[in-house]
Design an enzyme around this catalytic site. Structure first.
Site, short mmCIF file in Angstrom:
data_model
loop_
_atom_site.label_atom_id
_atom_site.label_comp_id
_atom_site.label_asym_id
_atom_site.label_seq_id
_atom_site.Cartn_x
_atom_site.Cartn_y
_atom_site.Cartn_z
N ARG B 14 32.42 51.03 49.72
CA ARG B 14 32.21 51.07 48.27
C ARG B 14 32.26 49.65 47.68
O ARG B 14 31.23 49.07 47.37
CB ARG B 14 33.28 51.98 47.62
CG ARG B 14 32.96 52.38 46.20
CD ARG B 14 33.37 51.43 45.13
NE ARG B 14 34.81 51.17 45.12
CZ ARG B 14 35.37 50.26 44.35
NH1 ARG B 14 34.62 49.50 43.54
NH2 ARG B 14 36.68 50.06 44.37
N ASP B 15 33.43 49.08 47.61
CA ASP B 15 33.58 47.79 46.92
C ASP B 15 32.89 46.66 47.70
O ASP B 15 32.48 45.66 47.11
CB ASP B 15 35.07 47.48 46.73
CG ASP B 15 35.32 46.50 45.61
OD1 ASP B 15 34.35 46.05 44.98
OD2 ASP B 15 36.48 46.17 45.35
N HIS B 205 44.96 47.47 44.41
CA HIS B 205 43.62 47.07 44.85
C HIS B 205 43.48 45.61 44.43
O HIS B 205 43.36 45.31 43.24
CB HIS B 205 42.59 47.96 44.15
CG HIS B 205 41.17 47.57 44.39
ND1 HIS B 205 40.38 48.20 45.32
CD2 HIS B 205 40.40 46.60 43.84
CE1 HIS B 205 39.18 47.63 45.33
NE2 HIS B 205 39.16 46.66 44.43
N HIS B 207 42.08 41.49 44.79
CA HIS B 207 41.00 40.58 45.18
C HIS B 207 41.58 39.19 45.45
O HIS B 207 42.58 38.80 44.85
CB HIS B 207 39.93 40.52 44.08
CG HIS B 207 39.05 41.73 44.09
ND1 HIS B 207 37.78 41.71 44.63
CD2 HIS B 207 39.26 43.00 43.68
CE1 HIS B 207 37.25 42.92 44.52
NE2 HIS B 207 38.12 43.73 43.95
N CYS B 238 33.02 42.66 42.18
CA CYS B 238 32.57 43.58 41.13
C CYS B 238 31.27 43.06 40.55
O CYS B 238 31.23 41.93 40.05
CB CYS B 238 33.63 43.71 40.03
SG CYS B 238 33.05 44.66 38.60
N ASN B 247 37.52 41.35 48.25
CA ASN B 247 38.77 42.07 48.37
C ASN B 247 39.70 41.34 49.33
O ASN B 247 39.28 40.47 50.08
CB ASN B 247 38.49 43.45 48.98
CG ASN B 247 37.84 44.38 48.01
OD1 ASN B 247 38.52 45.14 47.35
ND2 ASN B 247 36.52 44.32 47.89
#
Lengths: 304, 304
Positions: B14-15, B205, B207, B238, B247
């Site tokens: 996903r990210d 979560h 980064h 993002c 991440n």
């Protein structure tokens, strides 16, 4: 935890530049080191006094030290032996940083001596230094493990430190040459060493080889270390240690400490430091590892 | 500090993938996600159910979930609205991760809703979920600061969490979307939120935007968080937050926890994870940020 100030030593000129294969002009080296000094970093390990055959990049050591020196700056240089120390003293450095490795294999590869021979060298260097203004620091390479010999216990470090201390050395840098430390190990080492040798000034020299540079640094801070080495943009490594990547990044550390409101010795202008790092990136011609130089500080707000 | 196990959620699918401009074949995506699962990571946020106009890279969301699902794996998907949740449920995900941002400006840019509207969406999604097996998690973007609105106090996060909890949400992820956290802030936030909302399962979560990914993660662990997101090789960011970089790197985290002897849920094969990261690097065609994949683990010894 005490809230005393953090002392930062920039090692861009030594540990950073030594890894660069393409010749960096002396004036470019000085431009960067002056930029770091102008941003507020007052202690700079500017070069090594080593054979120019083994590290040609640092053959301008004397010139760099001579041009950098001023009253406000502490100029340090790394030396691997008596010959290097003589040259460093002649150039007028404020501090000699003698390097030896905990690991026999790495010490042999790095400075071509046994550990015993290196210890004899440092005692001879002590005798050479006859000004009380000139500081002697000993850096212990591969303190937290060696790429050739693997991991070892803190007692191996204690044994070498004991010999140094019995001979009057009171400033020691623990170097994680190839990034083998982790926060738990840092805490264990520092707690043990501070207990066994309460009067020694311990510094940490950390590499980000396995991504743990900053987390190890903060673990060291929490265990009571206040002296840290770092390099602009996180450049550097060890030419005689495979897999060694860059140092912890100077401006990323300053940014972290500022965000955490941890006081740093002298007032540091982070923006000037970032600008100097960008200048260094242009000189070297490749992207540096520093993160804050890419993203900006956490305090910057983007206008819509 | 309790020594309970750490739970890791991989968000590469996903990210990570959402930031890739060049199309990644669905079979390549599945190869990587299966590799992560085979290395021992059992909870995978595999994709987002978003408009394929806004993120074309994830237009194969349904296919990815369908092919990944098996009895041993928990497949999660991010959703920004009711429509996304409907599609996600139809595809058979085990968990829906609804995203909303603490910052009005970022929420508008990210999901084109006010915060109030996003809260209404999540309550509607709750009603949609009629199987007790399907978990609903809410991710709070820009928890530690917003690139457009700057820093804010934890009370702003408390206020939104309170509304969620009053509506029965008990799993919340705190997302540091653009790396604005620091260890001190993490500790302050987690301590406060755990005190005010003792029954909520908090995840982090993080980064690595400003280099503090791992140091923030460890600060979260020390404050009692046991659930963390991460991506292979540290890819991601993002698309609607300028300056957002990757991440925290999954295999670097696993390596750090293993070196520190911190237990992780399930037995993880780090070497398999590193091999999958190298495979991902070949697929993407550029160097990933992961450090352990380059240097090897701290346990590896080079033969002379």
């Amino acid at each position: 935890m005490d809230d005393s100030e953090v002392y930062l030593t920039d090692v861009t000129g030594r540990d950073g530049f030594q890894m660069e294969k393409d010749w960096i002009e002396t004036e470019d080296k000085l431009l960067i080191l002056q930029g770091i000094f102008n941003a507020g970093i007052k202690r700079i390990e500017a070069t090594s006094f080593v054979s120019s055959k083994s590290i040609p990049q640092l053959k301008d050591a004397k010139e760099v030290v001579g041009n950098l020196k001023n009253e406000e700056i502490t100029v340090a240089a790394l030396v691997p032996n008596v010959k290097g120390a003589e040259n460093a003293l002649e150039s007028g450095v404020d501090e000699i940083n003698f390097v030896l490795s905990i690991s026999e294999t790495h010490n042999r590869k790095n400075v071509n001596h046994t550990v015993r021979e290196s210890l004899e060298e440092v005692y001879s260097i002590q005798k050479l230094i006859n000004s009380p203004q000139t500081v002697l620091n000993v850096s212990l390479g591969t303190t937290f493990g060696c790429p050739f010999e693997g991991k070892y216990n803190v007692s191996k470090v204690c044994s070498i430190m004991e010999q140094l201390i019995n001979n009057g050395i009171d400033k020691v840098t623990l170097a994680d040459t190839t990034g083998m430390a982790n926060p738990k190990k840092i805490r264990h080492y520092i707690t043990t060493l501070k207990e066994v040798f309460p009067h020694v000034q311990l510094s940490l020299h950390l590499h980000n080889t396995r991504g743990m540079g900053l987390v190890n640094l903060l673990a060291g801070y929490k265990a009571g270390v206040r002296h840290f080495d770092a390099s602009l943009g996180g450049i550097g490594g060890c030419p005689f240690a495979p897999g060694a990547t860059g140092n912890v990044c100077l401006e990323d550390i300053v940014h972290m400490f500022m965000e955490m409101e941890i006081p740093i010795e002298h007032s540091i202008n982070l923006q000037k430091l970032i600008n100097t790092s960008k200048k260094l990136e242009r000189i070297l011609g490749y992207q540096l590892a520093g993160q804050v130089m890419k993203a900006g500080t956490a305090g910057e707000v983007i206008k819509n």
